[in-house]
Design an enzyme around this catalytic site. Structure first.
Site, PDB file in Angstrom:
ATOM      1  CE1 TYR A  68      -3.840   2.384   1.036  1.00 35.57           C
ATOM      2  CE2 TYR A  68      -2.042   3.525   2.137  1.00 35.57           C
ATOM      3  CZ  TYR A  68      -3.336   3.510   1.643  1.00 35.57           C
ATOM      4  OH  TYR A  68      -4.112   4.638   1.762  1.00 35.57           O
TER       5      TYR A  68
ATOM      6  CD  GLU B 163      -5.905   4.365  -1.191  1.00 35.45           C
ATOM      7  OE1 GLU B 163      -6.084   4.574   0.019  1.00 35.45           O
ATOM      8  OE2 GLU B 163      -6.798   3.915  -1.936  1.00 35.45           O
TER       9      GLU B 163
END
Ligand code: GDP
Ligand code: MN
Length: 400
Positions: free
Chosen positions: A113, A201
């Protein structure tokens, strides 16, 4: 403002971040051709068909499908374009899917992530990374908070490569991956600032079995206040992200933000709108919206505002809180009364039905109150309030 994944991928690629090739389609009849193009160029038979909607959790909802033939790609595309996507982020009514990305598929050894957002506490942009990628970061934050690493970014010097390499190493990248991940981090930090992002993101950022680091998802939010100087970003808005009521308000020069409660608020001035919402909450109510009609509070503005507020089916009462300043409260009251009397309900009838509490303050407030009281016969749900607390109490009581 948000953009779709395929637009986010293009943005990543334009800053030098490696992303597998993709094609956008809006018709399942084009899926086979897109499959051929992306897999042919990548020298693989694996592709991924992905719904382009402004909500995550697509994988679990069945709207990210790995396919190994043109037939499978067509089938997946047909399914996604003819079913609404219901994911943990959409609510039970789901979202209509009109656009798909067909991207070259990659083999995944590990999912990470990586994100940047702005942290109000440290007053810095902060890079957030985790070796537990792929899944929702909120879940990781709950189950294993230590797996999330954070790096505040210096606003003057930005993120430099040495710092990024150390961070990549701390996150768990190894060997030749460290250098690749660090380059991606530096590029993402540059993109974040140069494009006025509020969230960037990549989830997941993946490592292939051959040790290549690639972005295979992209999510961006942009600061709306920066859009005037980001014409290329503003041009990516296809309108699918905006609440119809918010859009309509914008067209009429009103600022409206929908909230979850049941008491509609019609106020002139942003500070007064905040105070009104706080006071409603203080007396146990829940505001259904923030609405600032701006300086004028004219009959036209109030009419439009009533109609926008009541387009939210959860609203069962409205508090009007208007400060007259130099405007005559008698004129404002007459405008509010007319707007309420002439209001067209969804069933075709006219005249306000839900409880309406009006608090006016300013020039000729007594004249305004008289006008409101005189309207009682034609508008039985209308009550005048003496001050903001009185108004908030009355509307909270009226909606039950
Ligand atoms: P999201 O669920 O909406 O965040 O959609 P993602 O694009 O992140 O995809 C969800 C998951 O699908 C990823 O975490 C991967 O596990 C898987 N996935 C997506 N693309 C590929 C791919 O090209 N190859 C493989 N093997 N898995 C993929
Ligand atoms: Mn994702």
């Amino acid at each position: 403002m948000k953009v779709h994944e395929y637009q986010g991928r293009e943005l990543l690629a334009s800053f030098g971040i490696p992303v597998p090739a993709g094609e956008v389609i809006t018709d399942a009849g084009r899926a086979a051709e897109a499959y051929g193009a992306v897999t042919g160029a990548a020298g693989t038979d694996l592709a991924v068909v992905k719904a382009q909607v402004h909500a995550g959790g697509r994988g679990k909802a069945g709207f990210v499908k790995l396919v190994r033939s043109a037939g499978e790609a067509t089938e997946a595309a047909g399914f996604m374009l003819s079913n609404r996507m219901v994911s943990v982020q959409t609510g039970p009514e789901g979202l209509d899917v009109g656009t798909l990305l067909v991207a070259a598929g990659v083999d995944i050894a590990k999912e990470y992530y990586l994100a940047i957002t702005t942290d109000r506490d440290t007053r810095r942009n902060v890079m957030i990374a985790s070796a537990e990628g792929g899944v929702e970061i909120e879940q990781v934050a709950e189950s294993n908070p230590d797996a999330i690493k954070k790096l505040p970014i210096d606003p003057e010097s930005g993120l430099d490569e040495a710092e990024a390499r150390a961070f990549a190493d701390a996150v768990g990248f190894t060997g030749s991956q460290v250098e690749q991940a660090a380059k991606i981090m530096v590029a993402l930090a540059k993109l974040y600032v140069e494009r006025d992002c509020s969230l960037a993101e990549i989830n997941p950022l993946i490592v292939t079995p051959g040790d290549e680091v690639l972005a295979i998802d992209a999510k961006f939010n942009f600061d709306d206040n920066g859009l005037f100087r980001q014409p290329e970003i503003a041009a990516l808005d296809d309108g699918t992200d905006t609440d119809p009521a918010e859009k309509r308000a914008e067209e009429h020069g009103l600022s409206y933000i929908k909230l979850d409660g049941n008491i509609g608020c019609l106020v002139n001035g942003a500070g007064l709108a905040m105070a009104t919402m706080d006071t409603i909450k203080h007396f146990g109510g829940e505001p259904a919206n923030f609405l600032d009609v701006g300086g004028s509070a004219s009959e036209e503005a109030v009419t439009e505002a009533f109609s926008i507020i009541l387009s939210d089916p959860h609203v069962n009462g409205i508090l009007v809180n208007i400060f007259g300043g130099i405007m005559d409260c008698g004129v404002i009251a007459a405008g509010v009364v007319n707007a309420a009397k002439n209001f067209e309900n969804a069933d075709g009838s006219t005249g306000f039905k839900v409880p309406l509490v009006v608090r006016l303050e300013g020039n000729n407030v007594e004249g305004g109150k008289k006008t409101l009281e005189a309207a009682h016969d034609s508008l039985p749900t209308l009550q005048a309030a003496d001050d903001l607390s009185d108004g908030a109490k009355k509307i909270v009581a009226a909606v039950g």
